[in-house]
Each structure stands twice: as structure tokens, then as C-alpha cells.
Scaffold this motif. Structure first.
Motif, short mmCIF file in Angstrom:
data_model
loop_
_atom_site.label_atom_id
_atom_site.label_comp_id
_atom_site.label_asym_id
_atom_site.label_seq_id
_atom_site.Cartn_x
_atom_site.Cartn_y
_atom_site.Cartn_z
N SER A 74 -24.38 -29.70 13.03
CA SER A 74 -23.86 -29.06 11.42
C SER A 74 -23.41 -29.90 10.43
N THR A 123 -22.41 -30.11 7.70
CA THR A 123 -20.81 -29.69 7.23
C THR A 123 -19.74 -29.88 8.45
N VAL A 132 -15.75 -29.16 4.27
CA VAL A 132 -16.01 -27.75 4.68
C VAL A 132 -15.55 -26.74 4.48
N GLY A 133 -16.55 -25.31 4.18
CA GLY A 133 -16.33 -24.00 3.98
C GLY A 133 -15.63 -23.47 4.34
N LYS A 159 -22.79 -17.10 12.21
CA LYS A 159 -23.87 -18.12 13.45
C LYS A 159 -24.55 -17.74 14.06
N TRP A 169 -27.65 -22.56 3.06
CA TRP A 169 -26.67 -22.87 3.92
C TRP A 169 -27.21 -23.81 4.83
N VAL A 170 -26.09 -24.52 5.00
CA VAL A 170 -26.77 -26.15 6.31
C VAL A 170 -27.28 -25.32 7.28
N ASN A 173 -24.05 -19.99 -1.09
CA ASN A 173 -23.37 -20.73 -0.62
C ASN A 173 -24.90 -22.03 -0.56
N LYS A 184 -14.40 -15.72 6.14
CA LYS A 184 -14.20 -15.87 5.00
C LYS A 184 -13.29 -14.85 4.35
N TYR A 237 -17.68 -22.88 -3.50
CA TYR A 237 -18.42 -24.11 -3.74
C TYR A 237 -18.81 -24.74 -4.93
N ARG A 286 -21.99 -30.60 -2.39
CA ARG A 286 -20.85 -29.91 -2.49
C ARG A 286 -19.90 -29.57 -2.08
N1 GLU Z 1 -20.25 -21.91 6.34
C1 GLU Z 1 -18.89 -23.21 6.23
C2 GLU Z 1 -20.01 -24.25 5.32
O1 GLU Z 1 -20.66 -23.86 5.01
C3 GLU Z 1 -18.51 -23.74 7.64
C4 GLU Z 1 -19.00 -24.38 8.45
C5 GLU Z 1 -20.74 -24.56 8.63
O2 GLU Z 1 -20.97 -23.49 9.81
O3 GLU Z 1 -21.64 -24.96 7.72
O4 GLU Z 1 -19.08 -25.13 5.32
#
Ligand code: GLU
Length: 429
Positions: A31, A33, A55-56, A118, A142-143, A192, A256, A342, A392
Motif C-alpha cells: 500500500s 500510503t 497516511v490518512g 480494508k 483510494w490506493v 479519498n 476515521k 486530504y 495528496r
Molecule cells: N485510508 C488511509 C489512507 O488513505 C489509511 C492508509 C491506507 O490504508 O491506505 O491514507
């Protein structure tokens, strides 16, 4: 898995250690992030003053009453396996949340609890995707969506949104992407990485498009639902599109909303046949999610909710602070996000520019690397969200660090030479 991330780059089917790895894992990457925030942490450990906007993750502490409830749960012996997809009282807490926040009523058999959003998403895709099944994903995304779909054997079908349309999905674009193989359409609002909040009318139009394709389901990731700024309205997809309820899975979690990222509790609500299948996946992978963490999540969902609007206001101020500084940069185009935490900054005017060290910034990965090296600010390149050239920036950190990080970014980018800088120093809006 990106091969550059492995010590001994393996190839599926070849001799050596690579032969041990399966094609599915070789097809995904760490991942981005998480990888970037780990890099920032390692640089900090090495004594470098790195600020991570990667990181979020909220910097607030999990509320004390939530922590205490996990402690109490463990002390009274709530330390064993639970039902695979959540203890009954935890499912009831999730039901209470949906009724209070979304005016949606569910039975226990329509609720799934797993180790973070996730894993919920993984369980849903693992339960439903066969090779060749398609999942429509709007980018920037999102990643992990694309990788989880691929890991579960599905085919991501990417539909781009446009910055000039506020990164909102276009129903005509959705229509064009749907095929008889479409199994899921993935929606994420607040989004995101863009912060876009989809209006209820748009959700209804997207639902109308999906309704004509009886095999397609909607996964609505609503993890940022409480982080909507400027007093703007927001609606759950299931409320905006009630007719699609039998084909909708709402995904959410406590990470969150209650500053509980490390507790790893996510949940979903959807049709019973799907929830049953997801429980089956969960029973064969995790068993169940952590029992004291489930108890803590139940307390967060049913207890005092007064921190939520306060945190939202704090985040809104942080957004405004970051925007005020970043708008001064002649190399960035930024728009204020309507939700989440973000800023998705357009770095087109950095591409092709020359760093003070003489390097040319070829793409947004190079921009993110440059910001890490020159400004000691960790960001995530737009390539990770399948939409370039952007970076981001998470503003889920305190105002002092946001101001310092944004000032450093502006200084580093304004030190670039070469084509395309816009002179907007002194701009205030
Ligand atoms: N969802 C958050 C982010 O986009 C947490 C890290 C992840 O799981 O990607 O940074």
C-alpha cells in the motif's frame, strides 16, 4: 507486489525464491500510503525532521471512555473468539449507528464486522468475484481498491473523473463502463483522495444507471461520512437510492470518525446472502476481529458523540490553513476539499521543472520524492491513486505542523526552475 520492493525480485514460475510466490501477490504492491508513512517514520528515527502528510490518520487520541471500555471488556473475559462477523452486541451497536446517523434500519443478519474497512472490502470482493468479473472504480481512487479487486481475481475498470467537475463521477461515463461482466460499482463519498462529496441527486442518477444492469451491485465506502465541511449536506447511498438496497453494500468503520485506526474495526451493511458469504470468508481467514477492539467500537458507536462535530471544526480550520499557504505556490493548483482530510494538489506545473540539484521532475512520483528529500515532507504521489500528476496531502495533523509542512512545500516548489510556474505569490484566496 512491486518488484522493486522485494530484496530478491522474484518472477512467478522461475526458479529460486520467486517460484514460491503466487501470481496474485506478484500482481499487487505494498500500500503506497503505508509505504510512504513508513519511510517518513524511518527518516524520523534517523534524526531527520520529517513531517508526514502521507497516511490518512487522525492525530487525535481515541476517546478515553472508548479505551476504558476495551480494558473493561478484556478484564471481564471478553477475550475469546466472537462470531466470525461480529459479536451480537457489536452488530447491535452498528445497527444503532445506522439508525441514528443514516435513518437506516437493519437486522443483525444484515451486518458484518471485520478488522477494518480494508478487510470488509476484501471479504466482499473475495465472496463475489470470479475471474473476468469487473469492478467499476472512479479515479482518482483510494490506493487499495484496485489492488484488492485484482487480488480477489476481478478486473478493475477505471473511469476517470475530472478536476474541473470537482472530481464527481459522470453517470454517462458509468453507463459506458458497465458491461454484462460488471459485478460491482464502487463509490466513495466523501472521497479519498479528492475530498469530493457526491450530492444526493448525483447518487440517485448513478443508481438509475446501475438499476438497468441487474447483475451489478454497488459498494458505497462511507468511511469519511462525518467529515463533511462547510455545513454541506451528505447522504448515504442507500438513502439516496433506496430501490437499489437489495444490491447495495455500505462499508464504514470506526477508524476515521473516532480516531481508532489502530483498533482495526470496520463494518458493512447489506443483503443477507452477501453478509453470510462474507462471514464465511472471514471465518476462514481471520476467524473474527479482535474482541476487546470490537467492544471498544461498540462503545464508540453508541456512546457520547459530541467529539465528532468538534473534530470536524478542527479539521475544517486545518484545511483552511493549509489551503491559504498552498495557494501562494506558483507550482500548485489546489481546490478546497469538501470532506475527508486530504488536499489533492495538481502538480502539472512541476513536471519538467528542474530542482536546485539539477534533476528534472519527470512525474508526480519524482515530485513526491523531491518533497521528501528537499522539504522533508512526506506526501503520496497521484500515481498511487491512478490519477496523475497530483500529490495528496493529509491535513490530519496539528496546525503547527501543517503550517510548517505547507511552508516547506511552497519554498521547495518555488525553488524549481524551468517551464510553467505561475506567479501567484501573495495570492490569498
Ligand atoms: N485510508 C488511509 C489512507 O488513505 C489509511 C492508509 C491506507 O490504508 O491506505 O491514507
Amino acid at each position: 507486489m512491486a518488484q522493486s520492493q522485494l530484496n530478491d525480485p522474484p518472477q512467478a514460475g522461475e526458479g529460486g525464491p520467486g517460484a514460491m510466490l503466487g501470481r496474485r501477490v506478484l500482481g499487487i504492491k505494498l500500500s503506497p500510503t503505508i509505504a510512504m508513512s513508513e519511510r517518513a517514520a524511518r527518516m524520523r528515527e534517523a534524526g531527520k525532521d520529517v513531517i508526514s502528510m502521507a497516511v490518512g490518520e487522525l492525530d487525535f487520541d481515541t476517546p478515553a471512555h472508548v479505551v476504558e471500555s476495551a480494558d473493561a471488556a478484556a478484564k471481564r473475559g471478553f477475550t475469546r473468539y466472537t462470531a466470525p462477523d461480529g459479536a451480537p452486541f457489536v452488530k447491535d451497536a452498528v445497527r444503532e449507528k445506522f439508525l441514528r446517523d443514516n435513518d437506516l434500519s437493519f437486522g443483525r443478519e444484515e451486518i458484518h464486522v471485520a478488522s477494518g474497512c480494508k478487510q470488509v472490502i476484501h471479504n466482499a470482493f473475495a465472496a463475489t468475484l470470479d475471474p473476468g468479473d469487473e469492478v467499476v472504480i472512479f479515479t482518482p481512487s483510494w490506493v487499495s481498491y484496485i489492488d484488492i479487486v485484482e487480488f480477489c481475481g476481478g478486473t478493475p475498470v477505471v473511469v476517470e473523473t475530472r478536476p474541473e467537475e470537482g472530481f464527481l463521477p459522470d453517470p454517462a461515463g458509468l453507463e459506458a463502463a458497465l458491461t454484462p461482466r460488471t459485478k460491482w460499482v464502487l463509490l466513495n463519498s466523501p472521497n479519498n483522495p479528492t475530498g469530493a462529496v457526491y450530492p444526493a441527486a448525483l447518487l440517485a442518477r448513478l443508481a438509475d444507471v446501475v438499476a438497468a444492469h441487474p447483475r451489478a451491485m454497488v459498494m458505497s465506502d462511507e468511511i469519511y461520512e462525518h467529515l463533511v465541511f462547510d455545513r454541506a449536506p451528505r447522504q448515504s447511498f442507500m438513502v439516496a437510492a433506496p430501490a437499489l438496497r437489495p444490491r447495495t453494500l455500505i462499508v464504514n468503520g470506526v477508524s476515521k470518525t473516532y480516531a481508532m485506526t489502530g483498533w482495526r474495526v470496520g463494518f458493512a451493511a447489506g443483503p443477507r446472502w452477501l453478509i453470510d458469504a462474507m462471514a464465511c470468508v472471514q471465518s476462514q481467514t481471520a476467524g473474527s476481529s479482535n474482541s476487546p477492539a470490537q467492544a471498544a467500537a461498540a462503545t464508540a458507536l453508541t456512546g457520547d458523540q459530541s467529539e465528532i462535530p468538534r473534530w470536524r471544526q478542527v479539521l475544517e480550520r486545518r484545511r483552511d490553513l493549509a489551503m491559504e499557504i498552498l495557494r501562494r505556490c506558483g507550482r500548485l493548483d489546489v481546490r478546497a476539499p469538501g470532506g475527508a482530510f486530504y488536499i489533492y494538489a495538481d502538480v502539472s506545473r512541476c513536471i519538467g521543472a528542474i530542482t536546485p540539484g539539477g534533476a528534472t521532475l519527470a512525474d508526480d512520483d519524482a515530485v513526491a520524492e523531491y518533497l521528501l528529500d528537499a522539504a522533508h515532507v512526506a506526501t503520496v504521489a497521484g500515481s498511487a491513486f491512478a490519477f496523475s500528476p497530483f500529490v495528496r496531502l493529509s491535513f490530519a495533523l496539528d496546525e503547527g505542523r501543517i503550517a510548517a509542512a505547507c511552508e516547506r512545500i511552497v519554498a521547495a516548489l518555488d525553488a524549481l526552475t524551468g517551464p510553467d510556474a505561475r506567479d501567484n505569490r501573495g495570492a490569498s484566496s
